[in-house]
Motif scaffolding. Structure first.
Motif, PDB file in Angstrom:
ATOM      1  N   ASN A  54       0.811  -1.213   0.000  1.00  0.00           N
ATOM      2  CA  ASN A  54       0.000   0.000   0.000  1.00  0.00           C
ATOM      3  C   ASN A  54       0.849   1.269   0.000  1.00  0.00           C
ATOM      4  OD1 ASN A  54      -2.361  -1.496   0.059  1.00  0.00           O
ATOM      5  ND2 ASN A  54      -2.552  -1.408   2.295  1.00  0.00           N
ATOM      6  N   HIS A  55       2.061   1.189   0.564  1.00  0.00           N
ATOM      7  CA  HIS A  55       2.926   2.365   0.647  1.00  0.00           C
ATOM      8  C   HIS A  55       4.098   2.305  -0.329  1.00  0.00           C
ATOM      9  CE1 HIS A  55       0.800   2.567   4.536  1.00  0.00           C
ATOM     10  NE2 HIS A  55       1.037   3.860   4.488  1.00  0.00           N
ATOM     11  N   ASP A  56       4.094   1.327  -1.215  1.00  0.00           N
ATOM     12  CA  ASP A  56       5.226   1.116  -2.115  1.00  0.00           C
ATOM     13  C   ASP A  56       5.450   2.297  -3.053  1.00  0.00           C
ATOM     14  OD1 ASP A  56       7.340  -0.205  -3.348  1.00  0.00           O
ATOM     15  OD2 ASP A  56       6.029  -1.201  -4.800  1.00  0.00           O
ATOM     16  N   LYS A  58       5.218   5.375  -2.655  1.00  0.00           N
ATOM     17  CA  LYS A  58       4.184   6.399  -2.548  1.00  0.00           C
ATOM     18  C   LYS A  58       4.776   7.635  -1.873  1.00  0.00           C
ATOM     19  CE  LYS A  58       0.572   3.966  -4.014  1.00  0.00           C
ATOM     20  NZ  LYS A  58       1.138   2.618  -4.122  1.00  0.00           N
ATOM     21  N   THR A  60       5.027  11.186   0.383  1.00  0.00           N
ATOM     22  CA  THR A  60       4.585  11.551   1.730  1.00  0.00           C
ATOM     23  C   THR A  60       4.731  13.045   1.918  1.00  0.00           C
ATOM     24  OG1 THR A  60       4.920  11.163   4.073  1.00  0.00           O
ATOM     25  CG2 THR A  60       6.884  11.178   2.715  1.00  0.00           C
ATOM     26  N   ASN A  87       4.199   5.089   6.736  1.00  0.00           N
ATOM     27  CA  ASN A  87       4.964   5.258   5.503  1.00  0.00           C
ATOM     28  C   ASN A  87       6.456   5.347   5.773  1.00  0.00           C
ATOM     29  OD1 ASN A  87       4.489   7.712   6.763  1.00  0.00           O
ATOM     30  ND2 ASN A  87       4.277   8.870   4.875  1.00  0.00           N
ATOM     31  N   HIS A  88       6.829   5.904   6.915  1.00  0.00           N
ATOM     32  CA  HIS A  88       8.248   6.001   7.254  1.00  0.00           C
ATOM     33  C   HIS A  88       8.797   4.660   7.756  1.00  0.00           C
ATOM     34  CE1 HIS A  88       8.265  10.229   6.458  1.00  0.00           C
ATOM     35  NE2 HIS A  88       7.264  10.410   7.292  1.00  0.00           N
ATOM     36  N   SER A 161       3.988   9.893  -8.523  1.00  0.00           N
ATOM     37  CA  SER A 161       4.141   9.242  -7.226  1.00  0.00           C
ATOM     38  C   SER A 161       5.591   8.842  -6.989  1.00  0.00           C
ATOM     39  CB  SER A 161       3.231   8.011  -7.155  1.00  0.00           C
ATOM     40  OG  SER A 161       3.413   7.309  -5.949  1.00  0.00           O
ATOM     41  N   TYR A 165       8.119  10.463  -4.150  1.00  0.00           N
ATOM     42  CA  TYR A 165       8.711   9.541  -3.175  1.00  0.00           C
ATOM     43  C   TYR A 165      10.234   9.664  -3.185  1.00  0.00           C
ATOM     44  CZ  TYR A 165       9.856   4.982  -1.038  1.00  0.00           C
ATOM     45  OH  TYR A 165      10.349   3.981  -0.258  1.00  0.00           O
TER      46      TYR A 165
END
Length: 212
Positions: A54-56, A58, A60, A87-88, A161, A165
């Protein structure tokens, strides 16, 4: 520090960067890590694999990057890590997994700021794959059976994205030539041509630096 040779591949969406990485790894007789990296990072960090998906790559816009990196050396059990936004946590786990893989074996790593994670590794070749938009649209249309409009929209969103990132977590700019050793246009050289160029450049590096 390990003497393993690692090739990192940054890529525009639809440029065949992953395919180039997989073929390169096959020809060199080494492993290629793409989504596999997520599984390894999840296993070693104890975090759910779904979180990594889900956070690949992506972007922030929260928390301070300096605090994230200050926490890196404290480990997954530290209170700072436990209280950190998801995410971190995902970034740090991937960052750690990339370094461990590079220390264990020669390999190809696709995306996920691997070039930044391995900035201190002398035997690391950083490559960026790009291509003409029309060629990328055609590739995504054929691969996912989408309309050209939907493929174009997906390309723009994914590239945005990945860029956000990369730019957030590194001190460099995504796709900027100075951030890489090689920047290749797969529209011109093709998949096999890109692999050959990377291999030729790698051989040149190895001749120039005998310790590789």
């Amino acid at each position: 520090m390990s003497n393993n040779t690692v090739i990192t591949i940054g890529r525009q969406y639809g440029s065949a960067g992953r395919e180039i990485g997989q073929l390169l790894a096959k020809e060199l007789g080494i492993n290629c890590y793409d989504k596999e990296l997520l599984k390894k990072a999840a296993k070693e960090s104890g975090l759910c694999e779904e979180l990594f998906e889900n956070h690949d790559e992506k972007p922030t816009n929260s928390f301070l990057y300096s605090l994230v990196m200050d926490t890196y050396s404290l480990g997954y059990s530290s209170s700072a890590f436990i209280d950190m936004p998801l995410n971190h946590k995902v970034f740090l786990a991937q960052f750690d997994a990339i370094k461990k893989i590079a220390n264990q074996e020669s390999c190809v790593i696709v995306g996920r700021c691997a070039d930044y994670a391995l900035a201190d590794y002398k035997n690391c070749l950083n490559v960026f794959i790009h291509a003409k938009l029309e060629d990328r649209i055609k590739r995504i249309v054929e691969k996912y059976n989408l309309t050209e409009a939907k493929a174009k929209d997906l390309i723009h969103k994914t590239d945005k994205s990945r860029s956000s990132y990369y730019n957030y977590y590194t001190s460099k700019r995504w796709g900027e030539t100075s951030s890489y050793h090689l920047a290749l246009d797969s529209s011109i050289v093709g998949v096999e041509g890109a692999v050959k160029i990377i291999r030729d450049y790698l051989e040149y590096m190895q001749k120039d630096t005998p310790h590789i």
